[in-house]
Design a protein around this motif. Sequence first.
Motif, mmCIF file in Angstrom:
data_model
loop_
_atom_site.group_PDB
_atom_site.id
_atom_site.type_symbol
_atom_site.label_atom_id
_atom_site.label_comp_id
_atom_site.label_asym_id
_atom_site.label_seq_id
_atom_site.Cartn_x
_atom_site.Cartn_y
_atom_site.Cartn_z
ATOM 1 N N ALA A 1 -7.314 5.059 -1.186
ATOM 2 C CA ALA A 1 -6.180 4.154 -1.387
ATOM 3 C C ALA A 1 -6.162 3.053 -0.335
ATOM 4 O O ALA A 1 -5.908 1.877 -0.640
ATOM 5 C CB ALA A 1 -4.875 4.943 -1.351
ATOM 6 N N PRO B 1 -0.066 2.326 7.004
ATOM 7 C CA PRO B 1 -1.043 3.025 6.163
ATOM 8 C C PRO B 1 -2.207 3.604 6.961
ATOM 9 O O PRO B 1 -2.711 4.686 6.646
ATOM 10 C CB PRO B 1 -1.516 1.937 5.191
ATOM 11 C CG PRO B 1 -0.387 0.969 5.136
ATOM 12 C CD PRO B 1 0.157 0.948 6.528
ATOM 13 N N GLU C 1 -8.354 11.040 -0.672
ATOM 14 C CA GLU C 1 -7.548 10.204 -1.569
ATOM 15 C C GLU C 1 -6.815 9.129 -0.773
ATOM 16 O O GLU C 1 -6.697 7.983 -1.233
ATOM 17 C CB GLU C 1 -6.550 11.072 -2.333
ATOM 18 C CG GLU C 1 -7.193 12.005 -3.341
ATOM 19 C CD GLU C 1 -6.230 13.026 -3.918
ATOM 20 O OE1 GLU C 1 -6.511 13.561 -5.006
ATOM 21 O OE2 GLU C 1 -5.185 13.296 -3.272
ATOM 22 N N ALA C 2 -6.337 9.493 0.406
ATOM 23 C CA ALA C 2 -5.664 8.522 1.271
ATOM 24 C C ALA C 2 -6.633 7.431 1.716
ATOM 25 O O ALA C 2 -6.289 6.242 1.751
ATOM 26 C CB ALA C 2 -5.060 9.229 2.483
ATOM 27 N N THR D 1 -9.234 0.592 -0.904
ATOM 28 C CA THR D 1 -9.008 -0.217 -2.101
ATOM 29 C C THR D 1 -7.968 -1.298 -1.832
ATOM 30 O O THR D 1 -8.119 -2.447 -2.265
ATOM 31 C CB THR D 1 -8.552 0.671 -3.268
ATOM 32 O OG1 THR D 1 -9.540 1.672 -3.518
ATOM 33 C CG2 THR D 1 -8.333 -0.151 -4.531
ATOM 34 N N SER D 2 -6.925 -0.923 -1.096
ATOM 35 C CA SER D 2 -5.880 -1.895 -0.780
ATOM 36 C C SER D 2 -6.396 -2.994 0.141
ATOM 37 O O SER D 2 -6.072 -4.170 -0.038
ATOM 38 C CB SER D 2 -4.683 -1.193 -0.135
ATOM 39 O OG SER D 2 -3.624 -2.103 0.068
ATOM 40 N N ALA E 1 -1.283 13.234 -1.161
ATOM 41 C CA ALA E 1 -2.677 12.780 -1.182
ATOM 42 C C ALA E 1 -3.498 13.512 -0.130
ATOM 43 O O ALA E 1 -3.062 13.701 1.005
ATOM 44 C CB ALA E 1 -2.748 11.283 -0.935
ATOM 45 N N THR F 1 0.830 -1.199 0.000
ATOM 46 C CA THR F 1 0.000 0.000 0.000
ATOM 47 C C THR F 1 0.868 1.254 0.000
ATOM 48 O O THR F 1 1.739 1.419 0.846
ATOM 49 C CB THR F 1 -0.916 0.038 1.236
ATOM 50 O OG1 THR F 1 -1.697 -1.154 1.280
ATOM 51 C CG2 THR F 1 -1.840 1.246 1.187
ATOM 52 N N LYS F 2 0.615 2.116 -0.967
ATOM 53 C CA LYS F 2 1.357 3.367 -1.055
ATOM 54 C C LYS F 2 0.364 4.535 -1.059
ATOM 55 O O LYS F 2 -0.562 4.564 -1.861
ATOM 56 C CB LYS F 2 2.191 3.417 -2.335
ATOM 57 C CG LYS F 2 3.251 2.320 -2.453
ATOM 58 C CD LYS F 2 4.303 2.446 -1.357
ATOM 59 C CE LYS F 2 5.362 1.347 -1.505
ATOM 60 N NZ LYS F 2 6.333 1.374 -0.382
ATOM 61 N N ILE F 3 0.560 5.448 -0.141
ATOM 62 C CA ILE F 3 -0.252 6.660 -0.083
ATOM 63 C C ILE F 3 0.660 7.836 -0.395
ATOM 64 O O ILE F 3 1.629 8.081 0.329
ATOM 65 C CB ILE F 3 -0.921 6.828 1.288
ATOM 66 C CG1 ILE F 3 -1.854 5.629 1.560
ATOM 67 C CG2 ILE F 3 -1.699 8.141 1.358
ATOM 68 C CD1 ILE F 3 -2.491 5.638 2.929
ATOM 69 N N GLU G 1 -16.261 1.420 -5.615
ATOM 70 C CA GLU G 1 -16.180 2.869 -5.820
ATOM 71 C C GLU G 1 -17.397 3.561 -5.208
ATOM 72 O O GLU G 1 -17.276 4.620 -4.573
ATOM 73 C CB GLU G 1 -16.094 3.186 -7.307
ATOM 74 C CG GLU G 1 -16.030 4.673 -7.628
ATOM 75 C CD GLU G 1 -16.145 4.951 -9.119
ATOM 76 O OE1 GLU G 1 -16.228 6.138 -9.478
ATOM 77 O OE2 GLU G 1 -16.175 3.986 -9.912
#
Length: 222
Positions: free
Chosen positions: A91, A123, A87-88, A94-95, A83, A77-79, A206
């Motif tokens: 992410a 994260p 947005e964070a 979703t991860s 962001a 997981t990359k934030i 989503e």
Amino acid sequence: MSVEQGALRRRPGNSAGITRDRIVAAARAIGPTALTMQAVATELGVDRKAITYHVADREQLLSLLAVDAFKTRFQRTKIAPTATWDEALVAFATSVANSLIASGSVAVYLRLAGETDFGMVEPAEVVLKRMIDAGFREEDAGRALSMMTNLAMGFARDVILNSDPDGHPQQPELHRVLDASGSGELSVLRHLDSSGFSTYDDRQLEFLVRTTISGLRALQVD
């Protein structure tokens, strides 16, 4: 023979050079369908007792396999540093969903107790800090993160259930009710069912994330 030497002799996992990581690697190679304690022992070329020293039973084996699949994906997981809080959160959610889906049929055995580490929680810390910086109270941020995690995991489990050749177990029940009702009844459900509508795709995730974030905006402190 000393007490310490006697203790070492009674530890077949140690004497066989077996570690939990080696057991997980062997279980991964075997796969969940054929996975048994004896299959792992055979794969590693050791006595079954060398496995039971580290792992109690098949259910724990499956749990370790699920944790391994989840962690391997989630730790990527990359934030982005730039962001925003939403947005964070996207992410992160979703991860969580994709990492659980990646664990496949063993997802129901996922137990993270005792298996968490810095890579698993970092994260979450990032998301919480972004939310607090954006005007959320710390408690609200914590509850929001927990809620989003539960939504993402619930979605992922539905996707996994739906991947069964017979589809999601709720679908036959819906069709049974539709077949038993009159042709003029339950028209909206009939139309959705016949149109190919699905709640097991990326659009559903989503929607869950987007509507949750819309509601969370009301909690931001000016």
